[in-house]
Design an enzyme around this catalytic site. Structure first.
Site, PDB file in Angstrom:
ATOM      1  N   HIS A  24       0.829  -1.206   0.000  1.00  0.00           N
ATOM      2  CA  HIS A  24       0.000   0.000   0.000  1.00  0.00           C
ATOM      3  C   HIS A  24       0.868   1.262   0.000  1.00  0.00           C
ATOM      4  O   HIS A  24       0.655   2.192   0.775  1.00  0.00           O
ATOM      5  CB  HIS A  24      -0.945   0.011   1.207  1.00  0.00           C
ATOM      6  N   ASP A 197      -6.619   1.641   3.722  1.00  0.00           N
ATOM      7  CA  ASP A 197      -5.250   1.189   3.425  1.00  0.00           C
ATOM      8  C   ASP A 197      -4.576   2.046   2.373  1.00  0.00           C
ATOM      9  O   ASP A 197      -3.356   2.228   2.379  1.00  0.00           O
ATOM     10  CB  ASP A 197      -5.268  -0.261   2.909  1.00  0.00           C
TER      11      ASP A 197
END
Length: 297
Positions: A24, A197
């Site tokens: 991420h 995220d």
């Protein structure tokens, strides 16, 4: 690994290492810079891709989508700050209005559970074909809208539960629900931002934790735990291992270079290599130079 490296783990990383995990990076500038400085070969589970399909993100997205509805149903209870609404209603009392942004894996799984619990479900997505498929699978029981600011504002305003299931593979999630929209929501309504995220799709959101999962802003309950599947580790571990093990075996058995040259899906998963950003979405998110992986192999 599963979760992206935390700052306390940075000291464990060394040049030449292969890091295979959820990264991420679009929402993690400090981690991105550290991986580049240490010249770590970083492969993101969430960017391994086969013709647009994300095989290592999908099992966790299925879990997160289904759990988002379960969690939302609980948070609508009065003791958690919700409006005191039963998601499926009862005879003579209408069901809750559940609005889902995104008709991908997370969104479709959230919609499936919400529908099964008896809620009235609305799904928005920017791709009409996805909405068409979802409407067909639900035999027209799901209301669909093309995702545009006007439609989002309209849907969010009447929602009892909003689930953000927006995904830009490897990139930062766009802000789709503004603070002004949140202010117009019903007091006690609930927002669950599964896309936290990647930065989150709600202007008023910030990451929370399993131990302290919610906060209230403008009278709206916000839930933004980055690792929702962590709440069901037995299910999550088996589901994730089913997908990751073949790639781990290839990396260990063939070595990095041969593994990515023979498998384009794995090659798409590489985010950083030899001090360069080789994922275009990550490079754009941090205004860094993008270098195609094939130029470095």
């Amino acid at each position: 690994k599963v979760k992206e490296p935390q700052e306390t783990e940075f000291v464990m990383m060394r040049e030449g290492q292969i890091l295979f995990t959820y990264l991420h990076l679009a929402a993690e500038p400090r981690l991105t810079n550290f991986l580049l400085e240490r010249k770590i070969t970083a492969i993101g589970y969430e960017t391994v891709q086969i013709n647009g399909y994300l095989p290592l993100l999908t099992p966790m997205s299925e879990i997160a989508g289904r759990m988002a509805t379960q969690i939302g149903a609980r948070l609508m209870e009065k003791k958690y700050g919700g409006r005191g609404i039963l998601i499926g209603g009862v005879t003579g009392v209408p069901a809750a209005e559940v609005v889902i942004l995104g008709a991908g894996t997370v969104g479709s799984n959230a919609a499936r559970v919400a529908l099964g619990m008896g809620a009235h479900v609305t799904v928005l997505d920017r791709v009409p074909q996805r909405l068409r498929e979802l409407s067909h699978l639900s035999q027209g029981q799901i209301t669909t809208f093309v995702s545009r600011p006007y439609n989002i504002e309209k849907a969010v305003k009447y929602a009892d539960l909003v689930i953000s299931a927006v995904l830009v593979p490897g990139g930062k999630t766009p802000c789709l629900i503004t603070e002004e929209m949140v202010k117009k929501m019903k007091p006690g309504s609930v927002i669950i931002d599964v896309s936290i995220d990647q930065g989150g799709a709600v202007e008023t959101i910030r990451a929370t934790s399993h131990s302290n999962p919610t906060f209230i802003k403008h009278g709206v309950v916000h839930y933004a735990v980055p690792n929702i599947p962590g709440a069901v580790p037995r299910t999550s571990t088996v589901a994730l291992t089913n997908g990751t093990l073949p790639y781990i075996q290839d990396l260990a058995g063939k070595g990095f270079k041969k593994a990515v040259l023979e498998d384009p899906a794995l090659a798409k998963g590489v985010n950083t290599y030899r001090g360069a950003v080789v994922n275009e979405a990550v490079a754009m998110a941090h205004a860094l130079q993008f270098t195609p992986l094939e130029k470095l192999l």
